[in-house]
Design an enzyme around this catalytic site. Structure first.
Site, PDB file in Angstrom:
ATOM      1  N   LYS A  83      74.952 -26.063 128.590  1.00 29.02           N
ATOM      2  CA  LYS A  83      76.048 -25.082 128.501  1.00 29.02           C
ATOM      3  C   LYS A  83      76.319 -24.764 127.044  1.00 29.02           C
ATOM      4  O   LYS A  83      75.939 -25.500 126.141  1.00 29.02           O
ATOM      5  CB  LYS A  83      77.335 -25.594 129.152  1.00 29.02           C
ATOM      6  CG  LYS A  83      77.948 -26.876 128.552  1.00 29.02           C
ATOM      7  CD  LYS A  83      78.854 -26.702 127.363  1.00 29.02           C
ATOM      8  CE  LYS A  83      79.523 -28.031 126.966  1.00 29.02           C
ATOM      9  NZ  LYS A  83      80.047 -28.031 125.591  1.00 29.02           N
ATOM     10  N   ASP A 109      82.899 -32.310 131.424  1.00 28.45           N
ATOM     11  CA  ASP A 109      82.189 -31.041 131.563  1.00 28.45           C
ATOM     12  C   ASP A 109      81.474 -30.916 132.909  1.00 28.45           C
ATOM     13  O   ASP A 109      80.967 -29.843 133.244  1.00 28.45           O
ATOM     14  CB  ASP A 109      81.141 -30.893 130.452  1.00 28.45           C
ATOM     15  CG  ASP A 109      81.767 -30.701 129.078  1.00 28.45           C
ATOM     16  OD1 ASP A 109      82.945 -30.303 129.015  1.00 28.45           O
ATOM     17  OD2 ASP A 109      81.070 -30.943 128.076  1.00 28.45           O
TER      18      ASP A 109
HETATM   19  O1  C5P Z   1      84.925 -36.863 129.751  1.00 27.62           O
HETATM   20  P1  C5P Z   1      84.025 -37.172 128.627  1.00 27.62           P
HETATM   21  O2  C5P Z   1      83.452 -38.556 128.719  1.00 27.62           O
HETATM   22  O3  C5P Z   1      82.978 -36.153 128.398  1.00 27.62           O
HETATM   23  O4  C5P Z   1      84.919 -37.152 127.317  1.00 27.62           O
HETATM   24  C1  C5P Z   1      84.559 -37.836 126.150  1.00 27.62           C
HETATM   25  C2  C5P Z   1      85.754 -37.964 125.233  1.00 27.62           C
HETATM   26  O5  C5P Z   1      86.091 -36.700 124.662  1.00 27.62           O
HETATM   27  C3  C5P Z   1      87.015 -38.445 125.883  1.00 27.62           C
HETATM   28  O6  C5P Z   1      87.067 -39.850 125.914  1.00 27.62           O
HETATM   29  C4  C5P Z   1      88.098 -37.856 124.985  1.00 27.62           C
HETATM   30  O7  C5P Z   1      88.246 -38.642 123.830  1.00 27.62           O
HETATM   31  C5  C5P Z   1      87.477 -36.543 124.554  1.00 27.62           C
HETATM   32  N1  C5P Z   1      87.906 -35.402 125.369  1.00 27.62           N
HETATM   33  C6  C5P Z   1      89.199 -34.929 125.261  1.00 27.62           C
HETATM   34  N2  C5P Z   1      89.602 -33.856 126.007  1.00 27.62           N
HETATM   35  C7  C5P Z   1      88.724 -33.239 126.836  1.00 27.62           C
HETATM   36  C8  C5P Z   1      87.406 -33.704 126.954  1.00 27.62           C
HETATM   37  C9  C5P Z   1      87.020 -34.786 126.217  1.00 27.62           C
HETATM   38  O8  C5P Z   1      89.998 -35.481 124.505  1.00 27.62           O
HETATM   39  N3  C5P Z   1      89.142 -32.195 127.543  1.00 27.62           N
END
Ligand code: C5P
Length: 332
Positions: A17, A152
């Site tokens: 993406k 995502d």
């Molecule tokens: O959900 P994912 O593991 O991809 O997210 C990784 C990190 O990115 C989260 O632990 C958080 O610190 C940050 N994040 C965030 N807000 C989002 C997506 C990700 O703060 N919408």
């Protein structure tokens, strides 16, 4: 349950993406951030193959291509476990035997291209099909399972341009783009951890949000893509979009040299250069794949003669591709 469990391998293409806009709207109590972001899927993809592995033992994963780190931590295995847990056990529940997964990794890793989340979404889908359990989780529960594995991942269940809100769980598909805009991706060889970028962002914004201008750009683009936009009109907006990422400054602090690479590409290509997600992938929009491919040659020459600095572990990866606009059939 109408589906029978599959015995032949299930193959899924897991697209990358790109964030055309990324506004950080605010910080949440759970530590995540609320976003307003226009996501588009790309033709660039990983290939995931899943097959039943017998009745005993655990799920396995074999990765080829780009180094994706330790297999135990791979989101494909977590996604299969999460899907199995969501189906549950008991009378009337489909059996969820161990699966053998293979992943051909083509999307740069930890690059802001959503590859891990896309693999996870593809794994949920493929696992359900392999178990003959496609009906066992309604779309809402499928989305919840995806969200539990990666912010995502819900986007990739939709598989078309979308407005993303919340931490990623609110997905509004957009009519999309007419034509086939080309994209050049340049990913410097520095892994950027998303939590680090958000932490720097919080430090510089006292935990609040961006200044609101990116949010306005994002809302405007979402509205335009809601009606459908031509590739030419999208390229005409590249200048505004290239600066419509609230994480740009924070990513540049985490990845020293990123700003220099961006400046070098701006000079070399004479086009606006954007950042995808929390980086470090930089993008340039073109009206067609052919033009993106020509630009890839120019950038490769620039890397070879030092015009474009190689930061981190070596030369950047340079990938020309197209946006999947939602108007076509299966990705190729
Ligand atoms: O959900 P994912 O593991 O991809 O997210 C990784 C990190 O990115 C989260 O632990 C958080 O610190 C940050 N994040 C965030 N807000 C989002 C997506 C990700 O703060 N919408």
């Amino acid at each position: 349950m109408t589906d029978a469990a599959h015995h032949s391998p299930i193959v899924r293409l897991a697209p990358a993406k790109l964030n055309l806009t990324l506004a950080v709207v605010g910080r949440r109590d759970d530590g995540f951030h609320d976003l307003h972001s226009v996501f588009v899927p790309l033709a660039l993809h990983d290939v995931l193959t899943v097959a039943p592995a017998g009745t005993a033992g655990s799920d396995t994963l074999h990765v080829t291509g780009k180094d994706a780190g330790p297999v135990e931590a791979n989101l494909v295995l977590r996604a299969i476990s999460a899907a199995r847990a969501a189906i549950g056990e008991g009378p009337g529940r489909p059996a969820t035997p161990p699966l053998a997964a293979r992943l051909e990794k083509r999307i740069p890793v930890a690059a802001g291209l959503g590859g891990g989340s896309s693999d996870a979404a593809a794994a949920i889908d493929a696992a359900l099909e392999a178990w003959g359990a496609a009906d066992a989780l309604d779309p809402e529960r499928r989305l919840a399972v995806a969200a539990s594995v990666g912010s995502d991942a819900p986007f990739f269940l939709a598989g078309r341009p979308a407005l993303i809100e919340g931490r990623g769980e609110r997905v509004s598909p957009l009519t999309g783009i007419h034509g086939h805009p080309g994209i050049l991706l340049v990913t410097p060889a520095v892994a950027v951890r998303t939590p680090d970028v958000f932490a720097v962002f919080d430090g510089s914004h006292a935990g609040s949000s961006g200044d609101g201008s990116v949010r306005m750009t994002s809302a405007h683009l979402a509205q335009e893509l809601g009606n459908g936009l031509s590739a030419t009109d999208l390229v005409a907006r590249a200048g505004v979009l290239a600066s419509a990422n609230d994480l740009l400054a924070s990513a540049a602090l985490i990845a020293p040299g990123l700003a220099q690479v961006r400046r070098a590409l701006t000079r070399l290509l004479a086009r606006p250069i954007g950042l995808s997600g929390s980086g470090p992938t930089l993008w340039t929009l073109y009206p067609s794949l052919g033009e993106a491919q020509e630009a890839a040659v120019t950038v490769a020459d620039g890397v070879a003669d030092g015009t474009v600095p190689s930061i981190g572990d070596g030369p950047p990866s340079i990938i020309p591709t197209t946006i999947r606009t939602g108007q076509e059939g299966a990705p190729t």
